[in-house]
Write an enzyme that holds these catalytic residues in place. Sequence first.
Site, PDB file in Angstrom:
ATOM      1  N   HIS A 297       0.828  -1.218   0.000  1.00 23.54           N
ATOM      2  CA  HIS A 297       0.000   0.000   0.000  1.00 23.54           C
ATOM      3  C   HIS A 297       0.861   1.266   0.000  1.00 23.54           C
ATOM      4  CE1 HIS A 297       0.073  -0.168   4.568  1.00 23.54           C
ATOM      5  NE2 HIS A 297       0.128   1.135   4.399  1.00 23.54           N
TER       6      HIS A 297
ATOM      7  N   ASP B 105       0.270  -7.544   1.545  1.00 22.92           N
ATOM      8  CA  ASP B 105       0.549  -6.108   1.621  1.00 22.92           C
ATOM      9  C   ASP B 105       2.055  -5.828   1.669  1.00 22.92           C
ATOM     10  OD1 ASP B 105       0.218  -3.397   1.717  1.00 22.92           O
ATOM     11  OD2 ASP B 105      -0.481  -3.330   3.796  1.00 22.92           O
TER      12      ASP B 105
ATOM     13  N   SER C 102       4.275   2.983   7.662  1.00 24.13           N
ATOM     14  CA  SER C 102       4.038   1.803   6.829  1.00 24.13           C
ATOM     15  C   SER C 102       5.279   1.400   6.050  1.00 24.13           C
ATOM     16  CB  SER C 102       2.909   2.076   5.837  1.00 24.13           C
ATOM     17  OG  SER C 102       1.683   1.814   6.425  1.00 24.13           O
TER      18      SER C 102
END
Lengths: 453, 477
Positions: free
Chosen positions: A79, A109, A197
């Site tokens: 992402h 992911d 992230s």
Amino acid sequence: MSANPLRSLLLVALLAIPQQASGKDLQTSILQAQDQALSALVNIQPITESFTRGEARKQASVGSGFLIDDQGHIVTNYHVAGRAKQLMVTLSNKERVEAELVGEDPLTDLAIIKIPTETVEEFGLVPLAFTTSSTLHVGQFVLALGSPLALARTMTFGIVSNTERYLADGMSLPTGERTGEFNTWIQTDAAINPGNSGGPLINLSGQVVGVNARGAMFADNIGFAIPADTARRVAHDLIEIGEVQRSYVGVRFQPLKDWEGLFEVTKGEGVLVASVEEGGPAAAAGLNAGDILLTYGGEEVGARFDEELPGLYQLLAETEVGAEVPLTVMRRGQGRLDLKLKTVNTGRLQGDRFEAEHWGFAVKGITEQMVFDLDLQDNTGVVVEGVRTGGPAHRGKLRRGTVVRSVEGQSVADLAGFQALYEKLGDSPVVLIVQRHESQWYVLVEKNGENGQ
Amino acid sequence: MRRATVLILVALMLPGAAQARRNKAQPVPKFYAEASQTLATVEFVQEFVAGGQRQQTRGYTDGAVISEDGLILISGRVRFPQRGGSGRISGGSLPELSGFVLHFSDGREHQAEVVGFDDDMNLGLLRISDPPSEPMPHLNWRTGFEVDVGTSLRTLTLYTEAFDRKPVYSTVMVNALLEKPQEVWSLSGASSNLLGAPLWDSKGRAVGVVAEVPMSPWAGRQVVPDLSGPVGLSYERFAVWIAQTLEGETAVAEEDPEDADAAWLGVMFQPVNRELAEHLKLSSGGGVVVSRVVAGSPAAAAGLKSLDILVELSGERIDVEEEADTASFAQAIRELKPGTTVEFVREAPGGARDVVPVTLVQAPRSELHAQRRTNKAFALTVREATMDTLLGQRLDPTTPGVVVDGAERAGWAGLSGLGVGVIIQRINDHEVTDLDSFEKAMDAIEAEKPEKVLFFARFGRRTRFFVAEPDWEDESP
């Protein structure tokens, strides 16, 4: 209560935790760990493209990542870097370099990007090493590195709050792909914020135990990392073969909890088949909702608790694609049954996208997984990804999510077919036959100069 | 499918992106986490003529999800783009609204379409364009809420994109009751930023919405004379309007009748306007295209198919230019007598015609008029699986089962995780096909008093098991 398992657990814990902290104080350990890790940390500024408004729109964001070898491979989240058109990376020494996308895996992911090998050498960047996440303990000290709120080279400190957090199925990414079904999560109270992230979660020996990916909203210090064991496996496949191959079975499970009496099995045996995908391999094998799956490929399988489900889905996904797998199920009223299942390749979750600029909408190709995920009739046609407000298709009331079946009476087999028709007819008004589930109708896409833009 | 026990909202740690789960509770942080999921910033495009110029502007308002399948309640303010604080409009026509996109604080995005507006209450309804794959978190309305001067109400709005659309919590106080029976509330602390924001009571249940007293020349009767600015509207005030608007919508889709004498054809239509007709070389100048034929319906029996273009009904030209016209066409069919045979003229692209006679039957019951049964011990209310519910979940119209209409959260069924909208098909070994078999199954279970009760249910194509653990000793469940 039997004392033995408890004692052995304590023993491991006693061995493992002091090992890190003993001999040196906490401050020294943290300083040494950051010394080892910081060099590998990067700040990633991807430019991605979104077609959901019917036209290619560039989107900028900020994420984190870390170098894992001296070739220049960097681990991050899908992402963050997935589908990126352009990737700029700021290294730990504040130098900026361009990176390329090597491989992506929305189902976990994760993504791999790469900076030039020469850059690694030039600046003497030291890659981070994975360690196994399977021996992590609750309470173990960890450090999270990344760019929270785009604040590059931020380190936060905490403990492992839980080693096998199960986050319910049905998670999806902003780009629409489902994700997170193959791993439990490492929960930590090391502060993790938007921008973290893709950054590493490391132990006090400076080894990667997880990839920070998510946080609980409206909460303090509840962050989640993808375990290193999952990340290492995926990173390996992405670097070596450019993709992660998985078998698709088309089945959802529920843990049996203490429901064994309802299903005529003994406690700890098997897993409940909750749902079987119509038209999928499991359905073709004759598996039914309500069956208890006892063995898979000769191996005993089971799940009493939610935390055991991701491992089970991983086991199924690891099956060699196309192999015939023997199963044993317990079916109420019929006893044990032997079935044979033939898996198919999961393949890509989403197809390529294309903007039909003159018509004012964008489409994407249909993959096998989209047939299941979007509940389509079959994989022919293209799916409308977005409609440009005020454009010709918008005037004709074309809607996102409908399948374009034909253009001017000519069937659309796939994305290439659609592109070919657009090249031929892009300058003229056209009639589309579109479909949403069982409904089909006509959409007129007129050239409309005044509102074309 | 809904899970009852998942309480955390897990967000992707990328600015602006997130993923959410459902929660419900009374303390403010819990309320905030749950209620935030039902709230979206509604972005849209207004196109209007001003000073002879065609103009497009982007507008924003708050919207709240009010049904599991994605119905959104918004303020009617969106229709008045140039309206200043004085409540005056600088002239021109009502804008055309389009391009509705909902942005949730957890990163979800949905396109949406207009279902309807009400000028009296100045409220609007949207529906998301893609049917959701699982029930959406939505407001749970509380009726019979007694409000008085001094009652404190909770409300939420969303910050702009620059602040990650973070939900903003605030309270407003009822400082006057404006209309009997207590359905319009004057609020202190409610600015026009809150238009379209739901109002919740202290227990976290939705009781109304912040609306604006309409002062526009298009509004008919005003809610309150001589007052402008935001007010609270009680749910009772607009509940009927929502039901009627929805019925209008279902009428388009499934020709849902209000009375038992309505006739049913069993098709869905889309308009074929003049331009499309020309392009398809129809001689008739337009009509309707059959977009779907319901299996087992009179239309199916008569051989009507998707993409058939109907241009005449019993000798009269079908004149349908806009989607709104398909509603009146559907209404016209509904008003015929069941048993009537009508003749459609069907025209193929190019101009070839044939006649299709169809004998209408009595319309099936809709969700709104569905029969319901409540099992007190399990605190579970179910309704019959009507055709509109089944088609809405993309299931065959003959799918057996009963639909969960309500399950008290702390009741035996609610604790098992059973949620509104799922279709119960089996309870222990009892097949459940309709309300009677449901009742029989529950009677048998209440006689057997098993330790665990296994519900097998589906939502769309997904199936799942729910296990209730009744406390048979408890006399007052």
